[in-house]
Write a protein that holds these residues in place. Structure first.
Motif, PDB file in Angstrom:
ATOM      1  N   HIS A  39       0.820  -1.203   0.000  1.00 10.75           N
ATOM      2  CA  HIS A  39       0.000   0.000   0.000  1.00 10.75           C
ATOM      3  C   HIS A  39       0.858   1.258   0.000  1.00 10.75           C
ATOM      4  O   HIS A  39       0.459   2.285  -0.552  1.00 10.75           O
ATOM      5  CB  HIS A  39      -0.944  -0.022   1.205  1.00 10.75           C
ATOM      6  CG  HIS A  39      -1.956  -1.123   1.145  1.00 10.75           C
ATOM      7  ND1 HIS A  39      -2.439  -1.771   2.246  1.00 10.75           N
ATOM      8  CD2 HIS A  39      -2.563  -1.716   0.079  1.00 10.75           C
ATOM      9  CE1 HIS A  39      -3.300  -2.697   1.884  1.00 10.75           C
ATOM     10  NE2 HIS A  39      -3.392  -2.688   0.563  1.00 10.75           N
ATOM     11  N   SER A  40       2.033   1.201   0.607  1.00 11.70           N
ATOM     12  CA  SER A  40       2.942   2.344   0.545  1.00 11.70           C
ATOM     13  C   SER A  40       3.387   2.591  -0.894  1.00 11.70           C
ATOM     14  O   SER A  40       3.468   3.735  -1.350  1.00 11.70           O
ATOM     15  CB  SER A  40       4.166   2.088   1.432  1.00 11.70           C
ATOM     16  OG  SER A  40       3.794   2.001   2.787  1.00 11.70           O
ATOM     17  N   ALA A 303      -9.143  -0.715   5.077  1.00 15.14           N
ATOM     18  CA  ALA A 303      -9.473   0.498   4.319  1.00 15.14           C
ATOM     19  C   ALA A 303      -8.509   0.677   3.160  1.00 15.14           C
ATOM     20  O   ALA A 303      -8.910   1.045   2.042  1.00 15.14           O
ATOM     21  CB  ALA A 303      -9.445   1.713   5.247  1.00 15.14           C
ATOM     22  N   ALA A 304      -7.225   0.422   3.391  1.00 12.35           N
ATOM     23  CA  ALA A 304      -6.226   0.544   2.326  1.00 12.35           C
ATOM     24  C   ALA A 304      -6.505  -0.439   1.198  1.00 12.35           C
ATOM     25  O   ALA A 304      -6.323  -0.116   0.014  1.00 12.35           O
ATOM     26  CB  ALA A 304      -4.824   0.328   2.900  1.00 12.35           C
ATOM     27  N   GLN A 305      -6.950  -1.623   1.538  1.00 15.07           N
ATOM     28  CA  GLN A 305      -7.281  -2.607   0.497  1.00 15.07           C
ATOM     29  C   GLN A 305      -8.443  -2.121  -0.363  1.00 15.07           C
ATOM     30  O   GLN A 305      -8.438  -2.303  -1.591  1.00 15.07           O
ATOM     31  CB  GLN A 305      -7.612  -3.947   1.150  1.00 15.07           C
ATOM     32  CG  GLN A 305      -6.404  -4.628   1.783  1.00 15.07           C
ATOM     33  CD  GLN A 305      -6.773  -5.791   2.681  1.00 15.07           C
ATOM     34  OE1 GLN A 305      -7.928  -5.947   3.088  1.00 15.07           O
ATOM     35  NE2 GLN A 305      -5.792  -6.634   2.995  1.00 15.07           N
ATOM     36  N   ALA A 306      -9.426  -1.487   0.267  1.00 13.26           N
ATOM     37  CA  ALA A 306     -10.554  -0.947  -0.493  1.00 13.26           C
ATOM     38  C   ALA A 306     -10.098   0.176  -1.416  1.00 13.26           C
ATOM     39  O   ALA A 306     -10.587   0.314  -2.549  1.00 13.26           O
ATOM     40  CB  ALA A 306     -11.637  -0.448   0.465  1.00 13.26           C
ATOM     41  N   LEU A 307      -9.151   0.990  -0.962  1.00 14.90           N
ATOM     42  CA  LEU A 307      -8.629   2.072  -1.792  1.00 14.90           C
ATOM     43  C   LEU A 307      -7.814   1.526  -2.951  1.00 14.90           C
ATOM     44  O   LEU A 307      -7.920   2.020  -4.086  1.00 14.90           O
ATOM     45  CB  LEU A 307      -7.767   3.003  -0.938  1.00 14.90           C
ATOM     46  CG  LEU A 307      -8.517   3.829   0.114  1.00 14.90           C
ATOM     47  CD1 LEU A 307      -7.539   4.460   1.095  1.00 14.90           C
ATOM     48  CD2 LEU A 307      -9.375   4.903  -0.553  1.00 14.90           C
ATOM     49  N   ALA A 308      -6.999   0.518  -2.685  1.00 14.09           N
ATOM     50  CA  ALA A 308      -6.177  -0.069  -3.749  1.00 14.09           C
ATOM     51  C   ALA A 308      -7.048  -0.645  -4.857  1.00 14.09           C
ATOM     52  O   ALA A 308      -6.654  -0.648  -6.034  1.00 14.09           O
ATOM     53  CB  ALA A 308      -5.265  -1.141  -3.166  1.00 14.09           C
ATOM     54  N   ALA A 309      -8.235  -1.116  -4.490  1.00 13.31           N
ATOM     55  CA  ALA A 309      -9.144  -1.676  -5.493  1.00 13.31           C
ATOM     56  C   ALA A 309      -9.692  -0.606  -6.431  1.00 13.31           C
ATOM     57  O   ALA A 309     -10.229  -0.935  -7.501  1.00 13.31           O
ATOM     58  CB  ALA A 309     -10.294  -2.398  -4.796  1.00 13.31           C
TER      59      ALA A 309
END
Length: 483
Positions: A39-40, A303-309
């Motif tokens: 994610h970074s 939350a980061a996983q949802a953003l990466a999607a």
């Protein structure tokens, strides 16, 4: 000969120490750590795309001309990730040279108005950029912000950031975003007065969430609970949580975090309130950043996983492959871009969504941007200190910026950062400080502070070494008693 009790204890400690050291040294990175690294990298890709949208240190608005709120958001995103220092420095210099273009209506010939929320955001931005907030483009933004707080209201409105205006109506457009920026900026620049923190806490309902507007039915409302059917807002709560952490108000921040966790959806995403109540990257980015600031790593990772999607990549970009790194506002915007590319009329939405969403990927709290090193998950981008912007007017007792206003200023209802309805996300934060209310130190931690993100291995190693030493002493003592 019977084994002495001390020898048995020492032997047990030796086994425990060896086991502890094996765990500390040999355990491979966890799934959370691997996810954080990915994610970074995604955050840096998003920042690289956003840097490419700048022209001469400025991000444009939807109708042309400089959008100073968005330019600040982008600058903060670049600071959080360490991407493109030259663009970040150019943006900082442009912001400093155009303070009044952002926090007033001077460019449109309307004198005598200073927007409190915009002034507070400028104070925070200067601090996060590593500039001098007491001489930013010739303006003492700390003094300006304090002047817009102290004495502006009494009673339950005391401590509220307000606007300076010749309007005698008594109405003020400031909201919880503005108050959060005031607390953040003041905390970063020398300490937030307690009354500013207290007013922010009064915008929190018993459930833990914060309302967006301190006023109800056109008049100031004493508190969130005093307003019947107050609408609690994810974005406002995420901002308030980070501001309260910066000011050391951990109890109120903790209640806000608990409320945020309860609002998280099954896929890790968040929605705002009203027209923005559907899952979107702006709300998810802010909430994810607040969760990370409070040490809620599992929820922040979701939350980061949802953003990466929602991020365009070289593999999924389709017609928008050239814009890889950008983050969509929602799944509908992503699908449309993959099919048709990012059209000119939608590019503004992508800029706003990306600037805020990538903060939930980088997971650097608003209170720590510019203080902590950017997160890494791969090659570390080159960084340099953000110097105090040059080319600014010299300070004076009554500073007046000399730079020409933007060629095409675009007025709005208010230059402050009020979330907007509809599919275009709001003028968003930058994301902030972890400084106690009465302290000027930027060092995180301290008594009563909520846990910070990440696990430091040094403490475990030190503990293991102490155990080794203790075990060795006990073993020696045990041998002496046995003889």
């Amino acid at each position: 000969m019977p084994t002495s009790p001390l020898r048995r204890v020492g032997a047990g400690l030796g086994v425990a120490v060896v086991t502890a050291l094996a765990i500390v040294v040999a355990t491979p990175p966890s799934g959370v750590a691997a996810s954080s690294a990915a994610h970074s990298a995604a955050a840096r890709d998003a920042a690289a795309w956003l840097a490419g949208e700048y022209a001469d240190g400025v991000l444009p608005g939807p109708f042309g001309g400089a959008d100073w709120g968005l330019t600040i958001d982008g600058m903060l995103a670049l600071a959080a990730t360490g991407v493109d220092p030259s663009t970040r420095q150019a943006a900082t210099a442009q912001i400093a040279a155009n303070v009044r273009s952002y926090n007033s209506y001077d460019d449109w010939g309307i004198e005598g108005f200073t927007d409190g929320g915009a002034t507070a955001k400028l104070l925070y931005a200067a601090s996060a950029a590593g500039a001098d907030p007491t001489d930013f483009g010739g303006w003492d933004l700390r003094a300006e912000t304090l002047a817009l707080v102290s004495g502006a209201h009494t009673g339950h409105q005391h401590g509220r950031i307000t606007s300076r205006t010749t309007d005698e109506s008594g109405q003020d457009p400031s909201n919880t975003f503005d108050q959060s920026f005031a607390v953040l900026g003041l905390a970063r620049s020398g300490g937030a007065p307690q009354e500013t923190v207290d007013f922010l806490v009064r915008q929190q309902c018993a459930a833990g969430g914060f309302r967006l507007y301190p006023d109800a039915a056109g008049a100031p409302s004493p508190s969130c609970d005093a307003e019947s059917n107050a609408t609690l807002d994810v974005d406002s709560t995420a901002m308030a949580v980070q501001a309260l952490l910066a000011a050391g108000a951990d109890d109120a921040a903790g209640r806000g975090v608990d409320w945020l966790v309860a609002q998280q959806r099954a896929d890790g995403s968040f929605g705002g309130s009203g027209p923005t109540s559907g899952a979107n990257s702006n709300s998810t980015g802010l909430a994810g950043q607040a969760l990370a600031a409070a040490g809620r790593d599992t929820e922040a990772t979701r939350a980061a996983q949802a953003l990466a999607a929602l991020q365009l990549t070289g593999a999924n970009g389709g017609a928008a492959t050239a814009d890889a790194g950008a983050i969509a506002y929602d799944t509908g915007a992503l699908t449309e871009a993959v099919d048709e590319g990012i059209t000119d009329n939608l590019r503004d939405q992508w800029r706003r969504a990306t600037a805020q969403a990538l903060l939930g990927l980088a997971q650097v709290p608003l209170g720590r941007i510019g203080l902590d090193p950017p997160p890494t998950g791969g090659p570390t981008p080159s960084t340099s200190a953000s110097p105090t912007p040059t080319g600014s007017p010299a300070p004076s007792a009554s500073p007046t910026p000399t730079d020409a206003p933007t060629a095409s200023p675009t007025p709005s209802a208010s230059p402050s950062d009020t979330p907007t309805a509809g599919p275009t996300p709001s003028d968003t934060p930058s994301t902030p400080v972890a400084t106690p209310t009465v302290s000027t130190s930027p060092v995180a931690g301290g008594p009563g502070r909520l846990p910070t993100t990440g696990v430091a291995i040094g403490g475990y190693v030190l503990t293991a070494l102490l155990l080794v030493g203790g075990g060795a002493v006990l073993l020696v003592l045990g041998r002496r008693r046995a003889t």
